[in-house]
Design a protein around this motif. Structure first.
Motif, PDB file in Angstrom:
ATOM      1  N   MET A 159       0.809  -1.284  -0.150  1.00  0.00           N
ATOM      2  CA  MET A 159      -0.051   0.094  -0.121  1.00  0.00           C
ATOM      3  C   MET A 159       0.877   1.163  -0.050  1.00  0.00           C
ATOM      4  O   MET A 159       0.577   2.349  -0.654  1.00  0.00           O
ATOM      5  CB  MET A 159      -0.836  -0.100   1.357  1.00  0.00           C
ATOM      6  CG  MET A 159      -1.966   0.934   1.101  1.00  0.00           C
ATOM      7  SD  MET A 159      -3.303   0.264  -0.040  1.00  0.00           S
ATOM      8  CE  MET A 159      -4.071   1.691  -0.373  1.00  0.00           C
ATOM      9  N   ARG A 160       2.019   1.192   0.706  1.00  0.00           N
ATOM     10  CA  ARG A 160       2.854   2.315   0.811  1.00  0.00           C
ATOM     11  C   ARG A 160       3.209   2.656  -0.540  1.00  0.00           C
ATOM     12  O   ARG A 160       3.492   3.898  -0.918  1.00  0.00           O
ATOM     13  CB  ARG A 160       3.957   2.094   1.631  1.00  0.00           C
ATOM     14  CG  ARG A 160       3.858   1.944   2.948  1.00  0.00           C
ATOM     15  CD  ARG A 160       4.844   1.709   4.178  1.00  0.00           C
ATOM     16  NE  ARG A 160       4.466   1.342   5.561  1.00  0.00           N
ATOM     17  CZ  ARG A 160       4.109   0.338   5.970  1.00  0.00           C
ATOM     18  NH1 ARG A 160       4.059  -0.594   5.230  1.00  0.00           N
ATOM     19  NH2 ARG A 160       3.610   0.438   7.341  1.00  0.00           N
TER      20      ARG A 160
ATOM     21  N   TYR B 138       1.803   2.107  -3.402  1.00  0.00           N
ATOM     22  CA  TYR B 138       0.819   2.771  -4.237  1.00  0.00           C
ATOM     23  C   TYR B 138       0.242   4.149  -3.822  1.00  0.00           C
ATOM     24  O   TYR B 138      -0.163   4.797  -4.772  1.00  0.00           O
ATOM     25  CB  TYR B 138      -0.656   2.023  -3.915  1.00  0.00           C
ATOM     26  CG  TYR B 138      -0.626   0.319  -4.364  1.00  0.00           C
ATOM     27  CD1 TYR B 138       0.451  -0.033  -5.262  1.00  0.00           C
ATOM     28  CD2 TYR B 138      -1.622  -0.452  -3.805  1.00  0.00           C
ATOM     29  CE1 TYR B 138       0.290  -1.368  -5.832  1.00  0.00           C
ATOM     30  CE2 TYR B 138      -1.270  -1.977  -4.077  1.00  0.00           C
ATOM     31  CZ  TYR B 138      -0.641  -2.157  -5.069  1.00  0.00           C
ATOM     32  OH  TYR B 138      -0.258  -3.493  -5.456  1.00  0.00           O
ATOM     33  N   LEU B 139       0.621   4.537  -2.616  1.00  0.00           N
ATOM     34  CA  LEU B 139       0.021   5.978  -2.297  1.00  0.00           C
ATOM     35  C   LEU B 139       0.815   6.940  -2.924  1.00  0.00           C
ATOM     36  O   LEU B 139       2.081   6.878  -2.859  1.00  0.00           O
ATOM     37  CB  LEU B 139       0.422   6.070  -0.822  1.00  0.00           C
ATOM     38  CG  LEU B 139      -0.855   5.457   0.130  1.00  0.00           C
ATOM     39  CD1 LEU B 139      -0.180   5.613   1.654  1.00  0.00           C
ATOM     40  CD2 LEU B 139      -2.171   6.088   0.037  1.00  0.00           C
ATOM     41  N   GLN B 140      -0.002   7.734  -3.639  1.00  0.00           N
ATOM     42  CA  GLN B 140       0.713   9.074  -4.324  1.00  0.00           C
ATOM     43  C   GLN B 140       0.788  10.170  -3.518  1.00  0.00           C
ATOM     44  O   GLN B 140       1.652  11.154  -3.568  1.00  0.00           O
ATOM     45  CB  GLN B 140      -0.194   9.321  -5.563  1.00  0.00           C
ATOM     46  CG  GLN B 140      -0.664   8.039  -6.710  1.00  0.00           C
ATOM     47  CD  GLN B 140       0.504   8.117  -7.789  1.00  0.00           C
ATOM     48  OE1 GLN B 140       0.411   8.916  -8.349  1.00  0.00           O
ATOM     49  NE2 GLN B 140       1.091   7.008  -7.718  1.00  0.00           N
TER      50      GLN B 140
ATOM     51  N   PHE C  53      -8.637   6.398   2.200  1.00  0.00           N
ATOM     52  CA  PHE C  53      -8.031   6.624   0.918  1.00  0.00           C
ATOM     53  C   PHE C  53      -8.658   6.300  -0.247  1.00  0.00           C
ATOM     54  O   PHE C  53      -9.591   5.409  -0.236  1.00  0.00           O
ATOM     55  CB  PHE C  53      -6.841   5.527   0.905  1.00  0.00           C
ATOM     56  CG  PHE C  53      -5.757   5.732   1.828  1.00  0.00           C
ATOM     57  CD1 PHE C  53      -5.394   7.060   2.561  1.00  0.00           C
ATOM     58  CD2 PHE C  53      -4.918   4.545   2.439  1.00  0.00           C
ATOM     59  CE1 PHE C  53      -4.440   6.927   3.373  1.00  0.00           C
ATOM     60  CE2 PHE C  53      -3.952   4.766   3.283  1.00  0.00           C
ATOM     61  CZ  PHE C  53      -3.859   5.881   3.912  1.00  0.00           C
TER      62      PHE C  53
ATOM     63  N   SER D 140      -8.937   5.794  -4.440  1.00  0.00           N
ATOM     64  CA  SER D 140      -8.080   5.520  -5.601  1.00  0.00           C
ATOM     65  C   SER D 140      -8.129   6.571  -6.523  1.00  0.00           C
ATOM     66  O   SER D 140      -9.004   7.613  -6.700  1.00  0.00           O
ATOM     67  CB  SER D 140      -8.878   4.187  -6.329  1.00  0.00           C
ATOM     68  OG  SER D 140     -10.024   4.433  -6.877  1.00  0.00           O
TER      69      SER D 140
ATOM     70  N   TYR E 152      -4.240   6.890  -3.889  1.00  0.00           N
ATOM     71  CA  TYR E 152      -3.694   5.637  -4.191  1.00  0.00           C
ATOM     72  C   TYR E 152      -3.540   5.162  -5.886  1.00  0.00           C
ATOM     73  O   TYR E 152      -4.573   5.674  -6.333  1.00  0.00           O
ATOM     74  CB  TYR E 152      -3.537   4.531  -3.438  1.00  0.00           C
ATOM     75  CG  TYR E 152      -4.951   3.862  -3.537  1.00  0.00           C
ATOM     76  CD1 TYR E 152      -5.902   4.163  -2.299  1.00  0.00           C
ATOM     77  CD2 TYR E 152      -5.054   2.769  -4.172  1.00  0.00           C
ATOM     78  CE1 TYR E 152      -6.996   3.505  -2.397  1.00  0.00           C
ATOM     79  CE2 TYR E 152      -6.450   2.289  -4.468  1.00  0.00           C
ATOM     80  CZ  TYR E 152      -7.471   2.584  -3.206  1.00  0.00           C
ATOM     81  OH  TYR E 152      -8.616   1.978  -3.460  1.00  0.00           O
ATOM     82  N   LYS E 153      -2.631   4.790  -6.180  1.00  0.00           N
ATOM     83  CA  LYS E 153      -2.455   4.266  -7.647  1.00  0.00           C
ATOM     84  C   LYS E 153      -1.889   2.854  -7.731  1.00  0.00           C
ATOM     85  O   LYS E 153      -0.514   2.979  -7.370  1.00  0.00           O
ATOM     86  CB  LYS E 153      -2.106   5.200  -8.768  1.00  0.00           C
ATOM     87  CG  LYS E 153      -2.015   4.794 -10.050  1.00  0.00           C
ATOM     88  CD  LYS E 153      -1.335   5.860 -10.876  1.00  0.00           C
ATOM     89  CE  LYS E 153      -1.253   5.482 -12.320  1.00  0.00           C
ATOM     90  NZ  LYS E 153      -0.196   6.405 -12.941  1.00  0.00           N
ATOM     91  N   THR E 154      -2.794   1.570  -8.072  1.00  0.00           N
ATOM     92  CA  THR E 154      -1.995   0.558  -7.925  1.00  0.00           C
ATOM     93  C   THR E 154      -1.418   0.401  -9.568  1.00  0.00           C
ATOM     94  O   THR E 154      -0.445  -0.555  -9.635  1.00  0.00           O
ATOM     95  CB  THR E 154      -2.807  -0.450  -7.875  1.00  0.00           C
ATOM     96  OG1 THR E 154      -3.986  -0.486  -9.049  1.00  0.00           O
ATOM     97  CG2 THR E 154      -3.870  -0.357  -6.432  1.00  0.00           C
TER      98      THR E 154
ATOM     99  N   ASP F 242      -8.212   1.296  -9.859  1.00  0.00           N
ATOM    100  CA  ASP F 242      -7.754   2.618  -9.882  1.00  0.00           C
ATOM    101  C   ASP F 242      -8.845   3.487 -10.025  1.00  0.00           C
ATOM    102  O   ASP F 242      -8.642   4.707  -9.930  1.00  0.00           O
ATOM    103  CB  ASP F 242      -6.741   2.927 -10.614  1.00  0.00           C
ATOM    104  CG  ASP F 242      -5.015   2.305 -10.122  1.00  0.00           C
ATOM    105  OD1 ASP F 242      -5.237   2.301  -8.910  1.00  0.00           O
ATOM    106  OD2 ASP F 242      -4.303   2.259 -10.936  1.00  0.00           O
TER     107      ASP F 242
END
Lengths: 436, 231
Positions: free
Chosen positions: A150-151, A153-155, A168, A170, A213-215, A221
Motif C-alpha cells: 500500500m505504501r 501505491y500511495l501517491q 484513501f 483510488s 493511491y494508484k495501483t 484505480d
C-alpha cells in the motif's frame, strides 16, 4: 580407378588449414552444394537466400516481440492483481468471527510470509453532491502493509495517517468526484439504508481523505477506496468479525498447491481458501486467449515466408534441372539431391530463426526508447501513458515461447523445402540433361 | 593401339522412346566395345541418337534390349554387379558436355573438386590433382575465379579438368566443341585428346566435326539408330 597418377602431393588449401576449411572439405557433397547455393563463392549471399532469410527473420522477430510484450503485460496485470488482493484469501462466505484462530493456526506454516484481516463491500460516497458507488476495503493498518504494498501505491499521504475518520481514495475515483487529500466526503452504507426503511434519521459518516493511491491496474484505480478495519466493522456492524484474511506467500511457493493443501486442512471448518488465480480465472483465460490468438495471427508471416521459400526453391529446381542431371551423372544419388534441396529450406529456417531471436532481443532491449521516440514524433506521449497505464513497456521472456517459435519456424521452412526436394529427386538424369 | 582389356561392352543394345505420337526406336541393335586407353569417335546427324547412346552406355538411361557391361560387370536397372550405379559411375566415367554444365555458384577450383566430392571425400591428394589438372589445361592461378566470368573455352577446360579429376577409366564427351569457335574448339579438342592419352583414359567422343573424329583411333557413324564402324 587407376593407379596413382598424381606426380606431386599437396596439402589442403596450400598448407593454410582453418577449422572451417576442414569442415568444408569433409562435408557431404549435398550439404556443401546446398550451402553454396545459398552462399555462393565470391558473394556472401545469393539474392534468393537473402530475401528468404529476411522474410523468416522478420516473422520470428515480430512473433517473439509480440509474445514477450504480451507476456509482460500479462505478468504485470497478474502481479498487480495478486499484490492488491494477496495470494490467497480465506473466507467463510459471511462474517468470520474466529479469524484470529485461523490466523494463529497459519502462522506456523513456513509458506506464509504475512497475513492481514480485511472486510469489504460496496457503499455510496458523495463529495460536493457528486455521488459514487465504490468498492470499499477495510484494512488493518498494522498488518496490511506486509501483504499489500500500500505504501508503494500511495501517491499522497501515508499509510500510518489512516485513522477511523479517514479514507484513501483510488486516483480515478478521486479525479471523478474532484476530491484530494484533505477533502471531506460523506459515506452511506447499506446498513444505513436498512435504518432508513425503519424511518430512522439517516446521517452519513463524514470522512477526511488521508491519501490518494494508484495501483497501476485500471479496475482498482477507478472505483475502490480503503478505510480502517475498525471503521468497516462499525459501519457494517461486524463486531469483531471480518470478511476474510489475505495471505501473502513466500517467493516460489505454488499458489494452487498451497490453496489445495489449506482447503484440506480447513475441511471441517466453514472457512475456505481461494487463490487469486481462481478469483481471476476469467481474466487469466482472456490474457492467455489473447496471446494464443496473436500467435496464430502472426505465425502467418512465417507461413507466407515459407511459401515464398517453397516457390523460390521450386523455381530453382526448374532452373537447375540440367545441373541436377549433371550431379546424378557425376555420381549423385537422387535421394541425396533431394536432401540437398531440403537442406536449403532447413538452413534458411535456422539462420532466419537465429537472426530473428537476436533481432527480437535487441528490439526488446531498446523497446522503450523506440516507443518514446515514436510517441514523441506523433506527440502522443501523454495519451500513451494514460491509455496503457505503464510508463515502460513490460516484457517477460519465456524460454518456452522462444523454443516453440524456433522449432515451428524450422519445421515450416523444412516443409517448404520438401516439395521442391521431392521434385528434384524424381528427375530422371537423362531427361534433366536434355531439358532446355 | 588400344589395350585388349575391355572396359565397356554393349551388345544388341536398343532403345525405344514412346510418346503420344507413337514409338521411335532410337538405337537399333548397337554393338560397341571400348578397350582401356582407346579413343573412338561417333559421328552422325542431329537426332540420330548419339547423345542417347552415351546416356545408355553410362547408365543414365535404361535400355530396352541388349546387355551392357563395365569392366565385365553387368549394368542393369541402376546396378553394376548388384551394387548401386551412382558411386561406381562417379569413379568410372568422366563427362564432358557441349554446354559445360558448370555450377555457377562455385568457383573454378570448387567446380573441379565437386566431382571428387560426389565420389567421396576431398583429400589433400585430390586437391593436388585438381591443381595439377588446372595447370595442365592452362588455367593455373585462376582457382578462385567465378566460372561465369570465364570465356567458353576456359569453361570447357574447367569441365575437362572436372571430368578427369577422379582419374576415370572412361571419358564420354558429347560434342565438347559444339559451343566454341573453330580455333578455341581445336585447342580444347587437342587438350581433351592429349589428356586422355597421357592419363591412359578411354575416350568416346561424339562430334559433328570429321577432322576431330579423324584424330581418334576408331571412327563410328550413327545413322537412324544404327551404329556402323567406319575405321
Amino acid at each position: 580407378m587407376k593407379g596413382n597418377k598424381t606426380p606431386r602431393s599437396y596439402s589442403i588449401l596450400n598448407g593454410h588449414v582453418l577449422p572451417a576449411d576442414i569442415i568444408i572439405f569433409l562435408m557431404p557433397w549435398y550439404l556443401y552444394h546446398a550451402l553454396k547455393q545459398l552462399f555462393p563463392s565470391g558473394r556472401f549471399f545469393s539474392f534468393f537466400s537473402c530475401v528468404s532469410i529476411i522474410g523468416v527473420t522478420l516473422g520470428v522477430m515480430v512473433l517473439l516481440i509480440v509474445q514477450s510484450v504480451m507476456n509482460g503485460f500479462g505478468h504485470e496485470i497478474r502481479k498487480k492483481v495478486a499484490d492488491f488482493n494477496g495470494d490467497v484469501r480465506i473466507m467463510n462466505g459471511g462474517i468470520m468471527y474466529n479469524w484470529k484462530e485461523v490466523r494463529d493456526d497459519l502462522e506456523s506454516n513456513p509458506a506464509v510470509k504475512a497475513m492481514a484481516p480485511y472486510a469489504g463491500g460496496v457503499l455510496m460516497l458523495q463529495h460536493r453532491r457528486i455521488p459514487a458507488f465504490p468498492i470499499v476495503k477495510g484494512v488493518d493498518i498494522l498488518t496490511e502493509g506486509d501483504v499489500v504494498p500500500m505504501r508503494d501505491y500511495l501517491q499522497s499521504g501515508k499509510l500510518e495517517d489512516l485513522d477511523d475518520d479517514g479514507i484513501f481514495l483510488s486516483i480515478g475515483l478521486a479525479q471523478s468526484i474532484g476530491a484530494y487529500e484533505g477533502s471531506r466526503v460523506e459515506v452511506y452504507t447499506p446498513l444505513m439504508l436498512e435504518r432508513m426503511q425503519r424511518d430512522e434519521i439517516l446521517l452519513p459518516r463524514e470522512l477526511t481523505v488521508r491519501g490518494i493511491y494508484k495501483t497501476g491496474y485500471g479496475t482498482y484505480d477507478t472505483n475502490t477506496i480503503v478505510v480502517t478495519l475498525r471503521l468497516m466493522q462499525e459501519l457494517w456492524s461486524l463486531g469483531n468479525g471480518v470478511h476474510g484474511i489475505s495471505v501473502k506467500l513466500d517467493e516460489g511457493v505454488d499458489v494452487d498447491t498451497f490453496t489445495a493443501n489449506l482447503n484440506k486442512e480447513l475441511v471441517d471448518s466453514p472457512a475456505r481458501a481461494v487463490s487469486w488465480i481462481e478469483t481471476n480465472r476469467d481474466l487469466l483465460f482472456i490474457l492467455q486467449l489473447e496471446k494464443t490468438v496473436m500467435f496464430f495471427i502472426i505465425i502467418f508471416i512465417i507461413i507466407v515466408a515459407s511459401f515464398s521459400i517453397a516457390i523460390a526453391l521450386t523455381m530453382s529446381v526448374v532452373r537447375k534441372t540440367r545441373e541436377i542431371g549433371l550431379l546424378v551423372a557425376m555420381g549423385a544419388r537422387p535421394s541425396k539431391v533431394a536432401v540437398g534441396f531440403m537442406t536449403q529450406g532447413v538452413v534458411i529456417g535456422l539462420v532466419g530463426a537465429i537472426l530473428g531471436v537476436g533481432g527480437a532481443l535487441v528490439a526488446l532491449h531498446f523497446r522503450n526508447d523506440v516507443v518514446r521516440a515514436l510517441a514523441k514524433i506523433t506527440e502522443s506521449e501523454a495519451a500513451f501513458l494514460r491509455f496503457y497505464q505503464f510508463a515502460d513497456i513490460p516484457v517477460y521472456y519465456l524460454i518456452s515461447d522462444f523454443v516453440l517459435v524456433v522449432v515451428f519456424t524450422i519445421i515450416l521452412t523444412t516443409l517448404a523445402g520438401l516439395i521442391p526436394a521431392l521434385k528434384a529427386g524424381r528427375l530422371k538424369p537423362a531427361d534433366a540433361l536434355r531439358s532446355e | 593401339m588400344a589395350d585388349s582389356t575391355s572396359i565397356l561392352r554393349a551388345e544388341h543394345l536398343s532403345k525405344v522412346f514412346t510418346s503420344a505420337a507413337g514409338t521411335i526406336e532410337v538405337l537399333k541393335d548397337i554393338n560397341l566395345e571400348v578397350s582401356q586407353g582407346e579413343s573412338l569417335s561417333i559421328r552422325g546427324e542431329s537426332g540420330s541418337g548419339k547423345s542417347t547412346l552415351l546416356n545408355v552406355v553410362s547408365g543414365l538411361e535404361t535400355m530396352d534390349a541388349g546387355t551392357l557391361a563395365w569392366k565385365r560387370k553387368s549394368v542393369a536397372k541402376g546396378k553394376v554387379g548388384g551394387r548401386p550405379i551412382e558411386p561406381i559411375r562417379a569413379g568410372f566415367i568422366g563427362f564432358v558436355f557441349q554446354s559445360y554444365y558448370l555450377i555457377p555458384e562455385l568457383n573454378a577450383f570448387e567446380n573441379i573438386l565437386m566431382a571428387a566430392r560426389l565420389k567421396g571425400k576431398v583429400t589433400s591428394q585430390i586437391e593436388g590433382r585438381a591443381r595439377e589438372l588446372l595447370d595442365r589445361v592452362g588455367l593455373a592461378g585462376r582457382e578462385k575465379q567465378g566460372t561465369t566470368q570465364m570465356s567458353g573455352g576456359e569453361r570447357q577446360r574447367i569441365a575437362l579438368a572436372r571430368a578427369l579429376v577422379n582419374s576415370p577409366e572412361l571419358v564420354l564427351a558429347d560434342e565438347p566443341t559444339g559451343n566454341l569457335d573453330e580455333n578455341t574448339g581445336e585447342v580444347v579438342m587437342g587438350l581433351l585428346l592429349d589428356l586422355c592419352k597421357q592419363e591412359h583414359t578411354s575416350l568416346v567422343l561424339v562430334t559433328h566435326n570429321p577432322e576431330f573424329a579423324s584424330q581418334t583411333e576408331s571412327e563410328y557413324f550413327l545413322h537412324s539408330g544404327v551404329l556402323e564402324k567406319r575405321r
